[in-house]
Design an enzyme around this catalytic site. Structure first.
Site, mmCIF file in Angstrom:
data_model
loop_
_atom_site.group_PDB
_atom_site.id
_atom_site.type_symbol
_atom_site.label_atom_id
_atom_site.label_comp_id
_atom_site.label_asym_id
_atom_site.label_seq_id
_atom_site.Cartn_x
_atom_site.Cartn_y
_atom_site.Cartn_z
ATOM 1 C CD GLN A 82 4.792 -4.410 -8.372
ATOM 2 O OE1 GLN A 82 5.278 -4.127 -7.275
ATOM 3 N NE2 GLN A 82 5.409 -4.135 -9.506
ATOM 4 C CE LYS B 31 8.535 -3.315 -5.466
ATOM 5 N NZ LYS B 31 7.229 -3.267 -6.126
ATOM 6 C CG ASP C 201 4.574 2.897 -4.984
ATOM 7 O OD1 ASP C 201 5.764 2.677 -5.296
ATOM 8 O OD2 ASP C 201 3.661 2.066 -5.122
HETATM 9 N N1 GUN Z 1 5.493 -1.453 -10.915
HETATM 10 C C1 GUN Z 1 6.707 -1.163 -11.456
HETATM 11 N N2 GUN Z 1 7.347 -0.243 -10.713
HETATM 12 C C2 GUN Z 1 6.545 0.063 -9.681
HETATM 13 C C3 GUN Z 1 6.668 0.934 -8.566
HETATM 14 O O1 GUN Z 1 7.650 1.655 -8.374
HETATM 15 N N3 GUN Z 1 5.619 0.932 -7.713
HETATM 16 C C4 GUN Z 1 4.511 0.175 -7.908
HETATM 17 N N4 GUN Z 1 3.542 0.269 -7.015
HETATM 18 N N5 GUN Z 1 4.371 -0.645 -8.924
HETATM 19 C C5 GUN Z 1 5.379 -0.702 -9.804
#
Ligand code: GUN
Length: 287
Positions: free
Chosen positions: A95, A51, A118
Protein backbone atom coordinates in the site's frame (compact mmCIF):
# COMPACT_ATOMS: atom_id res chain seq x y z
CA UNK A 1 -25.49 10.83 -18.10
CA UNK A 2 -23.75 9.49 -15.02
CA UNK A 3 -21.42 6.54 -15.53
CA UNK A 4 -22.09 4.27 -12.56
CA UNK A 5 -18.73 2.87 -11.45
CA UNK A 6 -20.20 1.15 -8.43
CA UNK A 7 -22.51 -0.90 -10.65
CA UNK A 8 -19.77 -1.58 -13.21
CA UNK A 9 -17.48 -2.80 -10.42
CA UNK A 10 -20.23 -5.05 -9.02
CA UNK A 11 -20.76 -6.52 -12.51
CA UNK A 12 -17.04 -7.15 -12.89
CA UNK A 13 -16.92 -8.89 -9.50
CA UNK A 14 -19.79 -11.18 -10.54
CA UNK A 15 -17.88 -12.15 -13.68
CA UNK A 16 -14.69 -12.67 -11.65
CA UNK A 17 -16.48 -14.90 -9.14
CA UNK A 18 -17.31 -17.37 -11.93
CA UNK A 19 -13.81 -17.13 -13.41
CA UNK A 20 -12.19 -17.76 -10.02
CA UNK A 21 -14.42 -20.77 -9.51
CA UNK A 22 -13.65 -22.16 -13.00
CA UNK A 23 -9.90 -21.67 -12.39
CA UNK A 24 -10.16 -23.48 -9.05
CA UNK A 25 -11.97 -26.40 -10.68
CA UNK A 26 -9.47 -26.75 -13.52
CA UNK A 27 -6.22 -26.10 -11.61
CA UNK A 28 -7.07 -26.74 -7.96
CA UNK A 29 -5.63 -23.35 -7.06
CA UNK A 30 -7.34 -20.54 -5.12
CA UNK A 31 -5.85 -17.17 -6.09
CA UNK A 32 -4.51 -15.27 -3.10
CA UNK A 33 -3.65 -11.61 -2.51
CA UNK A 34 -1.37 -10.29 0.22
CA UNK A 35 -1.58 -6.61 1.05
CA UNK A 36 1.29 -5.06 2.98
CA UNK A 37 0.45 -1.94 4.97
CA UNK A 38 3.25 0.00 6.66
CA UNK A 39 2.11 2.51 9.27
CA UNK A 40 -1.39 3.67 10.12
CA UNK A 41 -2.46 6.21 7.49
CA UNK A 42 -6.27 6.33 7.98
CA UNK A 43 -7.16 6.51 4.25
CA UNK A 44 -4.89 3.51 3.55
CA UNK A 45 -6.57 1.52 6.32
CA UNK A 46 -9.97 2.08 4.70
CA UNK A 47 -8.65 0.98 1.28
CA UNK A 48 -7.02 -2.11 2.75
CA UNK A 49 -10.19 -3.12 4.58
CA UNK A 50 -12.27 -2.76 1.39
CA UNK A 51 -9.75 -4.72 -0.64
CA UNK A 52 -9.73 -7.58 1.85
CA UNK A 53 -13.53 -7.79 1.99
CA UNK A 54 -13.96 -7.84 -1.78
CA UNK A 55 -11.13 -10.31 -2.33
CA UNK A 56 -12.95 -12.82 -0.14
CA UNK A 57 -16.30 -12.03 -1.78
CA UNK A 58 -15.08 -13.19 -5.21
CA UNK A 59 -13.74 -16.42 -3.70
CA UNK A 60 -10.05 -15.56 -3.38
CA UNK A 61 -7.79 -15.67 -0.32
CA UNK A 62 -6.92 -12.37 1.35
CA UNK A 63 -3.93 -11.88 3.64
CA UNK A 64 -2.80 -8.71 5.32
CA UNK A 65 0.59 -7.88 6.75
CA UNK A 66 0.58 -4.82 8.98
CA UNK A 67 3.94 -3.36 9.87
CA UNK A 68 4.69 -0.43 12.18
CA UNK A 69 5.49 3.00 10.69
CA UNK A 70 9.13 2.72 11.83
CA UNK A 71 9.74 -0.52 9.86
CA UNK A 72 13.11 -0.26 8.11
CA UNK A 73 13.45 -0.55 4.34
CA UNK A 74 15.66 -3.63 4.85
CA UNK A 75 13.06 -5.34 6.94
CA UNK A 76 10.31 -4.56 4.39
CA UNK A 77 12.56 -5.99 1.67
CA UNK A 78 13.03 -9.22 3.66
CA UNK A 79 9.27 -9.50 4.08
CA UNK A 80 8.83 -9.10 0.29
CA UNK A 81 11.45 -11.74 -0.36
CA UNK A 82 9.46 -14.22 1.76
CA UNK A 83 6.27 -13.38 -0.17
CA UNK A 84 8.06 -13.61 -3.55
CA UNK A 85 9.22 -17.13 -2.65
CA UNK A 86 5.91 -18.32 -1.22
CA UNK A 87 4.04 -20.28 -3.93
CA UNK A 88 0.73 -19.85 -2.13
CA UNK A 89 0.91 -16.04 -2.61
CA UNK A 90 -0.12 -14.99 -6.13
CA UNK A 91 -0.53 -11.24 -5.71
CA UNK A 92 1.48 -8.77 -3.62
CA UNK A 93 0.37 -5.19 -3.07
CA UNK A 94 2.38 -2.78 -0.96
CA UNK A 95 0.00 0.00 0.00
CA UNK A 96 1.26 3.48 -0.97
CA UNK A 97 2.22 6.00 0.25
CA UNK A 98 5.04 4.49 2.32
CA UNK A 99 6.66 6.33 5.23
CA UNK A 100 9.22 8.85 3.92
CA UNK A 101 12.30 6.88 5.08
CA UNK A 102 11.40 4.09 2.62
CA UNK A 103 12.15 4.49 -1.10
CA UNK A 104 9.03 3.46 -3.03
CA UNK A 105 10.99 2.74 -6.20
CA UNK A 106 13.26 0.28 -4.39
CA UNK A 107 10.25 -1.51 -2.91
CA UNK A 108 8.34 -1.72 -6.20
CA UNK A 109 11.45 -3.07 -7.96
CA UNK A 110 11.75 -5.82 -5.32
CA UNK A 111 8.31 -7.33 -6.03
CA UNK A 112 8.29 -10.38 -8.32
CA UNK A 113 6.79 -8.92 -11.56
CA UNK A 114 4.47 -11.93 -11.88
CA UNK A 115 3.00 -11.08 -8.46
CA UNK A 116 2.93 -7.30 -9.03
CA UNK A 117 -0.86 -6.85 -9.10
CA UNK A 118 -0.46 -3.05 -9.05
CA UNK A 119 1.43 -3.26 -12.36
CA UNK A 120 3.99 -0.74 -11.07
CA UNK A 121 7.17 -2.82 -11.63
CA UNK A 122 9.32 -1.67 -14.59
CA UNK A 123 8.86 -5.11 -16.19
CA UNK A 124 5.10 -4.58 -16.29
CA UNK A 125 5.20 -0.90 -17.30
CA UNK A 126 7.73 -1.85 -19.99
CA UNK A 127 5.44 -4.58 -21.31
CA UNK A 128 2.54 -2.12 -21.37
CA UNK A 129 4.75 0.39 -23.21
CA UNK A 130 5.68 -2.25 -25.79
CA UNK A 131 2.12 -3.56 -26.07
CA UNK A 132 3.37 -7.04 -25.10
CA UNK A 133 1.13 -9.78 -23.77
CA UNK A 134 1.45 -10.87 -20.15
CA UNK A 135 1.65 -7.42 -18.58
CA UNK A 136 -0.11 -6.80 -15.30
CA UNK A 137 -1.66 -3.39 -16.03
CA UNK A 138 -2.24 -0.76 -13.30
CA UNK A 139 -5.75 -1.01 -11.86
CA UNK A 140 -7.07 2.56 -12.00
CA UNK A 141 -6.15 3.01 -15.70
CA UNK A 142 -7.89 -0.29 -16.54
CA UNK A 143 -10.96 0.95 -14.68
CA UNK A 144 -10.94 4.24 -16.62
CA UNK A 145 -10.94 2.45 -19.98
CA UNK A 146 -13.71 0.04 -18.94
CA UNK A 147 -15.88 2.98 -17.84
CA UNK A 148 -15.21 4.96 -21.04
CA UNK A 149 -16.19 1.89 -23.09
CA UNK A 150 -19.31 1.39 -21.03
CA UNK A 151 -20.58 4.71 -22.38
CA UNK A 152 -18.96 4.80 -25.83
CA UNK A 153 -18.95 1.11 -26.78
CA UNK A 154 -15.91 -1.09 -27.29
CA UNK A 155 -14.48 0.76 -30.27
CA UNK A 156 -12.68 3.91 -29.14
CA UNK A 157 -10.59 4.23 -32.33
CA UNK A 158 -10.02 7.70 -33.68
CA UNK A 159 -11.36 9.40 -30.57
CA UNK A 160 -9.24 12.20 -29.16
CA UNK A 161 -8.39 11.36 -25.55
CA UNK A 162 -6.87 14.07 -23.39
CA UNK A 163 -5.30 12.87 -20.16
CA UNK A 164 -4.68 15.58 -17.57
CA UNK A 165 -1.87 14.34 -15.31
CA UNK A 166 1.31 12.38 -15.96
CA UNK A 167 1.84 10.18 -12.89
CA UNK A 168 3.30 6.68 -13.19
CA UNK A 169 0.25 5.29 -11.41
CA UNK A 170 -2.49 6.81 -13.58
CA UNK A 171 -1.61 9.45 -16.19
CA UNK A 172 1.10 7.64 -18.15
CA UNK A 173 -0.43 4.14 -18.11
CA UNK A 174 -3.96 5.34 -18.97
CA UNK A 175 -2.49 7.26 -21.93
CA UNK A 176 -0.78 4.06 -23.15
CA UNK A 177 -3.99 2.02 -22.77
CA UNK A 178 -5.99 4.60 -24.72
CA UNK A 179 -3.30 4.59 -27.42
CA UNK A 180 -3.66 0.79 -27.57
CA UNK A 181 -7.38 1.42 -28.15
CA UNK A 182 -6.40 3.53 -31.19
CA UNK A 183 -7.28 6.86 -29.63
CA UNK A 184 -5.37 10.01 -30.52
CA UNK A 185 -3.82 10.76 -27.15
CA UNK A 186 -2.67 14.04 -25.65
CA UNK A 187 -1.11 14.21 -22.19
CA UNK A 188 -1.60 17.57 -20.47
CA UNK A 189 -0.02 18.52 -17.15
CA UNK A 190 0.89 21.39 -14.85
CA UNK A 191 3.23 22.98 -17.43
CA UNK A 192 0.83 22.68 -20.37
CA UNK A 193 0.10 26.04 -22.00
CA UNK A 194 -3.55 26.81 -22.83
CA UNK A 195 -4.78 23.78 -20.96
CA UNK A 196 -8.40 24.87 -21.53
CA UNK A 197 -7.92 24.74 -25.32
CA UNK A 198 -6.17 21.38 -25.13
CA UNK A 199 -8.98 19.88 -23.03
CA UNK A 200 -11.62 21.33 -25.38
CA UNK A 201 -10.31 18.92 -28.05
CA UNK A 202 -11.20 15.89 -25.98
CA UNK A 203 -13.84 13.34 -26.91
CA UNK A 204 -12.60 11.49 -23.81
CA UNK A 205 -11.23 13.62 -20.98
CA UNK A 206 -9.41 11.83 -18.15
CA UNK A 207 -8.63 14.00 -15.13
CA UNK A 208 -5.90 12.64 -12.85
CA UNK A 209 -4.12 15.63 -11.33
CA UNK A 210 -5.11 15.41 -7.68
CA UNK A 211 -6.49 18.96 -7.54
CA UNK A 212 -10.06 19.46 -6.35
CA UNK A 213 -12.47 20.78 -9.02
CA UNK A 214 -9.58 21.59 -11.37
CA UNK A 215 -11.28 20.90 -14.72
CA UNK A 216 -13.75 23.68 -15.57
CA UNK A 217 -16.96 23.49 -17.61
CA UNK A 218 -15.51 25.87 -20.27
CA UNK A 219 -12.72 23.34 -20.90
CA UNK A 220 -15.13 20.58 -21.87
CA UNK A 221 -16.50 19.94 -25.36
CA UNK A 222 -20.24 19.41 -25.56
CA UNK A 223 -21.01 15.69 -25.35
CA UNK A 224 -17.52 14.64 -24.18
CA UNK A 225 -17.02 11.58 -21.95
CA UNK A 226 -15.39 12.70 -18.69
CA UNK A 227 -13.53 10.24 -16.46
CA UNK A 228 -12.65 11.76 -13.10
CA UNK A 229 -9.88 9.93 -11.25
CA UNK A 230 -9.48 12.49 -8.45
CA UNK A 231 -10.26 11.72 -4.82
CA UNK A 232 -9.79 14.97 -2.90
CA UNK A 233 -10.93 15.52 0.64
CA UNK A 234 -12.20 19.08 1.10
CA UNK A 235 -14.27 20.85 3.70
CA UNK A 236 -17.91 21.47 2.81
CA UNK A 237 -18.32 25.26 3.21
CA UNK A 238 -21.93 24.89 4.41
CA UNK A 239 -21.58 22.16 7.01
CA UNK A 240 -17.86 22.33 7.83
CA UNK A 241 -17.67 18.56 7.32
CA UNK A 242 -15.10 16.84 5.12
CA UNK A 243 -16.35 15.59 1.77
CA UNK A 244 -14.83 13.88 -1.27
CA UNK A 245 -14.65 15.64 -4.61
CA UNK A 246 -12.97 14.79 -7.88
CA UNK A 247 -10.55 16.70 -10.13
CA UNK A 248 -13.52 17.90 -12.20
CA UNK A 249 -15.95 20.67 -11.26
CA UNK A 250 -18.77 18.11 -11.34
CA UNK A 251 -21.90 20.27 -11.13
CA UNK A 252 -20.82 22.65 -13.90
CA UNK A 253 -19.16 20.06 -16.16
CA UNK A 254 -22.11 17.67 -16.00
CA UNK A 255 -24.17 20.38 -17.74
CA UNK A 256 -21.98 20.26 -20.87
CA UNK A 257 -20.49 16.78 -21.10
CA UNK A 258 -22.22 13.70 -22.52
CA UNK A 259 -21.29 11.44 -19.62
CA UNK A 260 -19.29 11.72 -16.42
CA UNK A 261 -18.05 9.49 -13.61
CA UNK A 262 -19.09 10.73 -10.15
CA UNK A 263 -16.82 11.00 -7.09
CA UNK A 264 -17.33 8.89 -5.06
CA UNK A 265 -18.85 5.99 -6.99
CA UNK A 266 -17.02 6.30 -10.30
CA UNK A 267 -13.43 5.22 -10.89
CA UNK A 268 -12.73 4.35 -7.22
CA UNK A 269 -14.77 1.12 -7.04
CA UNK A 270 -13.34 0.03 -10.40
CA UNK A 271 -9.77 0.23 -9.06
CA UNK A 272 -10.42 -2.49 -6.49
CA UNK A 273 -12.41 -4.63 -8.93
CA UNK A 274 -9.48 -4.45 -11.39
CA UNK A 275 -7.08 -5.37 -8.58
CA UNK A 276 -9.07 -8.59 -8.10
CA UNK A 277 -8.94 -9.14 -11.87
CA UNK A 278 -5.15 -8.74 -11.76
CA UNK A 279 -4.88 -11.17 -8.85
CA UNK A 280 -6.65 -13.86 -10.87
CA UNK A 281 -4.46 -12.97 -13.88
CA UNK A 282 -1.33 -13.28 -11.70
CA UNK A 283 -2.44 -16.69 -10.38
CA UNK A 284 -2.95 -17.81 -14.01
CA UNK A 285 0.50 -16.52 -15.02
CA UNK A 286 2.07 -18.51 -12.18
CA UNK A 287 0.12 -21.74 -12.71
N1 GUN B 1 -2.64 3.86 -2.58
C1 GUN B 1 -3.69 4.46 -3.21
N2 GUN B 1 -4.00 3.81 -4.34
C2 GUN B 1 -3.15 2.77 -4.45
C3 GUN B 1 -2.99 1.73 -5.40
O1 GUN B 1 -3.68 1.62 -6.41
N3 GUN B 1 -2.00 0.85 -5.12
C4 GUN B 1 -1.20 0.95 -4.03
N4 GUN B 1 -0.26 0.04 -3.87
N5 GUN B 1 -1.33 1.90 -3.13
C5 GUN B 1 -2.30 2.81 -3.34
Amino acid sequence: MIIDGKQAAANLRVALTSEVSAFQKSKGITPSLTVVLVGDDPASQVYVRNKAKQTVEVGMISNEIRLPANTSQTSLLSQLSLLNNDNSVHGILVQLPLPSHIDENVIIAAINPEKDVDGFHAMNSGRLFNGEAGALVPCTPQGCVILAKQHLGNDLSGKHAVVVGRSNIVGKPVALLLLQENCTVTIAHSRTKNIAEVCQQADILVAAVGKANFVQAEWVKKGATVIDVGINRIENSDTGKAKLVGDVDYDAVSQVCGAITPVPGGVGPMTIACLLKNTLEAAKLQS
